[in-house]
Design a protein around this motif. Structure first.
Motif, short mmCIF file in Angstrom:
data_model
loop_
_atom_site.label_atom_id
_atom_site.label_comp_id
_atom_site.label_asym_id
_atom_site.label_seq_id
_atom_site.Cartn_x
_atom_site.Cartn_y
_atom_site.Cartn_z
N VAL A 11 27.35 -60.03 28.17
CA VAL A 11 27.34 -58.61 27.79
C VAL A 11 28.53 -58.35 26.88
O VAL A 11 29.67 -58.69 27.22
CB VAL A 11 27.41 -57.71 29.05
CG1 VAL A 11 27.53 -56.26 28.65
CG2 VAL A 11 26.20 -57.93 29.93
N LYS A 12 28.27 -57.75 25.74
CA LYS A 12 29.32 -57.41 24.77
C LYS A 12 29.55 -55.91 24.76
O LYS A 12 28.70 -55.12 25.20
CB LYS A 12 28.91 -57.87 23.36
CG LYS A 12 28.55 -59.32 23.26
CD LYS A 12 29.76 -60.20 23.29
CE LYS A 12 29.40 -61.63 22.96
NZ LYS A 12 29.72 -62.58 23.95
N TRP A 13 30.66 -55.49 24.22
CA TRP A 13 31.00 -54.06 24.19
C TRP A 13 30.02 -53.27 23.33
O TRP A 13 29.84 -52.08 23.52
CB TRP A 13 32.44 -53.85 23.70
CG TRP A 13 32.63 -54.25 22.26
CD1 TRP A 13 33.01 -55.47 21.80
CD2 TRP A 13 32.44 -53.43 21.11
NE1 TRP A 13 33.08 -55.46 20.43
CE2 TRP A 13 32.73 -54.22 19.97
CE3 TRP A 13 32.06 -52.11 20.91
CZ2 TRP A 13 32.63 -53.72 18.68
CZ3 TRP A 13 31.97 -51.62 19.62
CH2 TRP A 13 32.26 -52.42 18.52
N PHE A 14 29.39 -53.91 22.36
CA PHE A 14 28.49 -53.21 21.45
C PHE A 14 27.02 -53.25 21.90
O PHE A 14 26.15 -52.82 21.16
CB PHE A 14 28.61 -53.78 20.03
CG PHE A 14 28.42 -55.27 19.96
CD1 PHE A 14 27.15 -55.83 19.87
CD2 PHE A 14 29.52 -56.10 19.98
CE1 PHE A 14 26.99 -57.20 19.80
CE2 PHE A 14 29.37 -57.48 19.90
CZ PHE A 14 28.10 -58.03 19.82
N HIS A 15 26.74 -53.72 23.10
CA HIS A 15 25.38 -53.77 23.62
C HIS A 15 24.99 -52.40 24.17
O HIS A 15 25.00 -52.17 25.38
CB HIS A 15 25.24 -54.83 24.70
CG HIS A 15 25.27 -56.22 24.16
ND1 HIS A 15 25.20 -57.32 24.95
CD2 HIS A 15 25.35 -56.70 22.89
CE1 HIS A 15 25.23 -58.42 24.21
NE2 HIS A 15 25.35 -58.05 22.95
#
Length: 142
Positions: free
Chosen positions: A95-99
């Motif tokens: 999971v990335k911050w921009f998801h």
């Protein structure tokens, strides 16, 4: 005002445009409120589950699907002192911050016609918390 002007001029295209605009605005407000309600139910569930079982992968995975659900789980974990562990777990899961777009929207382009989407996103049932955290905090402090 603009709809009234369009009606006075009798232009059907502008009338349809402004009626559609107002209907969209009303529906958007309603859906935003219902989404907030559903995320609050997720928050209460997450807090109960984290309190009962700790940071268990099955519990964390239940809230990994969308940014809003992850935020609800992160808030519950923050209040229980598990936020950094949950952030680390979600990071390890990719999971990335921009998801921001929920994963199911990418995986299933027909999500709008699925009953599960509408139920999980906007019509989550009331969740009665198992624990009264206010009293638990007062007992620990006293």
């Amino acid at each position: 005002y603009m709809l009234n002007i369009s009606i006075q001029h009798g232009n059907p295209y502008w009338i349809i445009f402004w009626v559609s605009f107002f209907l969209f605005s009303f529906v958007h407000i309603f859906l935003t409120i219902m989404d907030g309600w559903s995320r609050f139910q997720d928050y209460k569930k997450a807090k109960d589950l984290f309190f009962s079982y700790g940071l268990h992968p099955r519990v964390a995975n239940r809230f990994i699907g969308s940014k809003c659900q992850r935020n609800a789980a992160l808030q519950a974990a923050r209040e229980l002192g598990m936020e950094s562990e949950l952030k680390k777990y979600y990071s390890e899961k990719g999971v990335k911050w921009f998801h921001y777009i929920p994963y199911f929207m990418v995986q299933d382009p027909w999500f709008l016609i699925r009953k599960s989407f509408w139920k999980r996103t906007f019509m989550e049932k009331y969740y009665k918390p198992r624990y009264d955290f206010r009293n638990i905090v007062l007992e620990v402090v006293a």
